[in-house]
Structure formats: structure tokens, C-alpha cells
Design an enzyme around this catalytic site. Structure first.
Site, short mmCIF file in Angstrom:
data_model
loop_
_atom_site.label_atom_id
_atom_site.label_comp_id
_atom_site.label_asym_id
_atom_site.label_seq_id
_atom_site.Cartn_x
_atom_site.Cartn_y
_atom_site.Cartn_z
N LYS A 123 0.80 -1.21 0.00
CA LYS A 123 0.00 0.00 0.00
C LYS A 123 0.84 1.28 0.00
O LYS A 123 0.30 2.36 -0.23
CB LYS A 123 -0.95 0.00 1.20
N SER B 1 -2.97 -12.31 4.60
CA SER B 1 -3.51 -12.29 3.23
C SER B 1 -2.51 -12.91 2.26
O SER B 1 -2.89 -13.53 1.26
CB SER B 1 -3.85 -10.86 2.80
#
Length: 323
Positions: A55, A270
């Protein structure tokens, strides 16, 4: 296995500040996970970004896009929904650039994410944990409508998100590999899948398969979302995906441990989910390169205990108790 010579430029370099150093992450082969000699599995190690996640690329792109379009002014407040990583990345960049940041985040995230956001000076508004990231999105949109002075980049609907990968992540993969048979990423905001997927399809056409790892409905794999839960981010074009494959909480946890125990990769949960799908796809091929994204590192999940539990206890762990 002996280190192989670099075919292209090495990662690293010299940068003017930490924001400029975002990207240029290593591509690591994981030979112990490959099911066949002719199939090579590669992990794009986005955990090597400054705040430890993919991110950072997105946050930088969102802020620079707002600046270029004249939507941000010095000292302005940025508002954004997040499950943690985007908020942390935005907080780091906002601190350096002099913006205030307010994030909306589910109340049941691991405490490390709260601590990192506070460390960088972000203000946190918590949304109902049972609603996951969808609840954070809804709350943030309400807050933005009520206060027009804030700027919400809105990673779920901003093309700067996939463009960060189209112009960055995907090009770095292409710099290192002459052929990609499959690219696997998690279904979250959709930015990584859409940006990398478009660039790889432009390069290899139907020879490359773009595969999404999607949690089963109602299963809280942090950072990922089920489209069946009722919110499809506007930047997602489902037609770009060749496959969506469901993954469970338990598989995500077990494969997070496999990455650590078998390949030494300390990754977030994840990434375990994504790795499980990458290995499944690799098993269907006779040869070729399978690339998947390690979206973040494991530091933000240490309080979950999954990295130190005996494997038999991990297999029996109820994942819902520690999100």
C-alpha cells in the site's frame, strides 16, 4: 540452491527521501513450494516497502494524484477508509508532506496497526468490527459528505490505485521475467489485480492468467474481501480476471506458516491466502512462471500468535477470535 546472476538491475539505489524509495521490491523464487520441476513460483516481496506493505505504492500515487489535480492544499485533512495498511502508508507520507490524516478502520484489527497509525500521527475513527472494511467504507463516505473540507482519495474508486501497479509493480515484474504464465493477487480494493493484470495482459495476452484469491463469504481474511458481501470496488473490472478462487481463513493461516517455515518469508495472513492459490495454479501447469504478491509483512499480526504456535495448534485455530 545457489544464487543466480541478476538478469536486470538490482533493487536498491539512491533516493532523495523515503517516499522516493517506494517500489523496486525484490522478486524471490520459492523453490520449496513448487510442485513440478518445470514450474517456478515467484513472490513479489512488497513487504520490503518502507512501511512494510504494497500500500505504500498506492498511498504515494493517491497523494501525488491529488496534488497534481489541485485537490490538496498544505495542511489539509485527508480522510480514508482502511483495514490498516493503506492508512499506515498514508500516515507516513502525510507526516512528511504536512497533511493531517483521519482514517476509518474496523475496531477489531490487530493492535499493531493502531499503534503504527498513532506513531505516524493519524487520527483513528473506528467502525463496527463485524462489518469489516465495508463498514469502514460506508462510515468514511458519510463523514466525507458531512465535511467538504476534507479530501478523500478513496482508494476503492480512484484510478491512481491500479495505475500505481500498472506503471510500477507490473513493470518491475516484466523487468525480471521474460514469461509469466499466471499472476495471483488478493481481492481487496482490486488495485493490484487490475493494474498488474492490464499490463501483463497487454504484454502476454491470453498466455497469462490473472487469478484472484477471494475469501469465502463472511470469512474475515484481513486485507481481502468477498464480492458476495455486497460491495464491489468501482475500480474492479471482473472481466479482466481469468479466475476467482475461494480461500478460507484456515488455509490463509496455514499457508502463512508454510511461507515462514519452508521459505523463510515472514508475511501477513492475506499473503498466505494468496500463496495457497499460487501453488494450486502452479500444480495445474506443466511449465512456466507463477508470480504472486506478498502484500505485507507479519509484524502487524504478531499479537495473533500464529507465528509461534505449534503447527498442530495452528491447524485447530479459530481464526475469528483474533481479528
Amino acid at each position: 540452491m545457489a544464487a543466480q546472476p541478476l538478469k536486470n538491475r538490482p533493487c536498491g539505489g539512491r533516493y532523495g527521501d523515503i517516499v522516493q524509495s517506494i517500489g523496486n521490491t525484490p522478486l524471490i523464487e520459492l523453490p520449496r513450494l513448487s510442485p513440478k520441476p518445470g514450474v517456478r513460483i515467484w513472490a513479489k516481496l512488497e513487504s520490503r516497502n518502507p512501511t512494510g506493505s504494497v500500500k505504500d505504492r498506492v498511498a504515494r500515487a493517491l497523494i501525488e494524484d491529488g496534488e497534481e489535480r489541485g485537490l490538496l492544499s498544505p495542511g489539509q485533512t485527508i480522510l480514508e477508509p482502511t483495514s490498516g495498511n493503506t492508512g499506515i502508508s498514508l500516515a507516513m507520507i502525510c507526516k512528511l508532506k504536512g497533511y493531517r490524516l483521519k482514517v476509518v478502520m474496523p475496531e477489531n484489527v490487530t493492535p499493531e496497526r493502531t499503534q503504527l497509525l498513532e506513531m505516524y500521527g493519524a487520527e483513528i475513527v473506528y467502525s463496527e468490527g463485524s462489518l469489516g472494511s465495508n463498514g469502514a467504507v460506508e462510515r468514511a463516505l458519510e463523514m466525507a459528505r458531512a465535511d467538504p473540507s476534507v479530501y478523500m482519495p478513496y482508494q476503492y474508486g480512484n484510478e491512481a490505485n491500479p495505475n500505481a501497479h500498472y506503471n510500477g509493480t507490473a513493470l518491475e515484474i516484466l523487468d525480471e521475467l521474460d514469461e509469466v504464465s499466471a499472476f495471483v493477487a488478493g481481492l481487496g480494493t482490486g488495485g493490484t489485480l487490475m493494474g498488474c493484470g492490464r499490463r501483463l495482459k497487454e504484454t502476454f495476452g491470453d498466455a497469462v492468467k490473472i487469478v484472484a484469491a477471494e475469501p469465502m463469504q463472511g470469512e474475515p481474511v484481513q486485507g481481502l474481501r468477498s464480492l458476495d458481501d455486497g460491495f464491489i470496488p468501482p475500480i474492479i473490472d471482473i472481466s479482466l480476471l481469468d479466475r476467482k478462487i475461494f480461500v478460507t481463513n484456515r488455509d490463509a493461516i496455514l499457508w502463512t506458516r508454510k511461507l515462514l517455515d519452508e521459505e523463510g518469508v515472514f508475511a501477513g495472513v492475506s499473503s498466505g491466502a494468496i500463496a495457497s492459490i499460487a501453488v494450486r495454479i502452479a500444480g495445474e501447469l506443466e511449465e512456466g512462471n507463477v508470480v504472486f504478491v506478498v502484500a505485507d509483512d507479519g509484524w502487524k499480526y504478531l499479537s495473533s500468535g500464529i507465528y509461534t504456535l505449534p503447527v498442530d495448534e495452528v491447524e485447530n485455530l479459530d481464526a475469528t477470535v483474533w481479528w
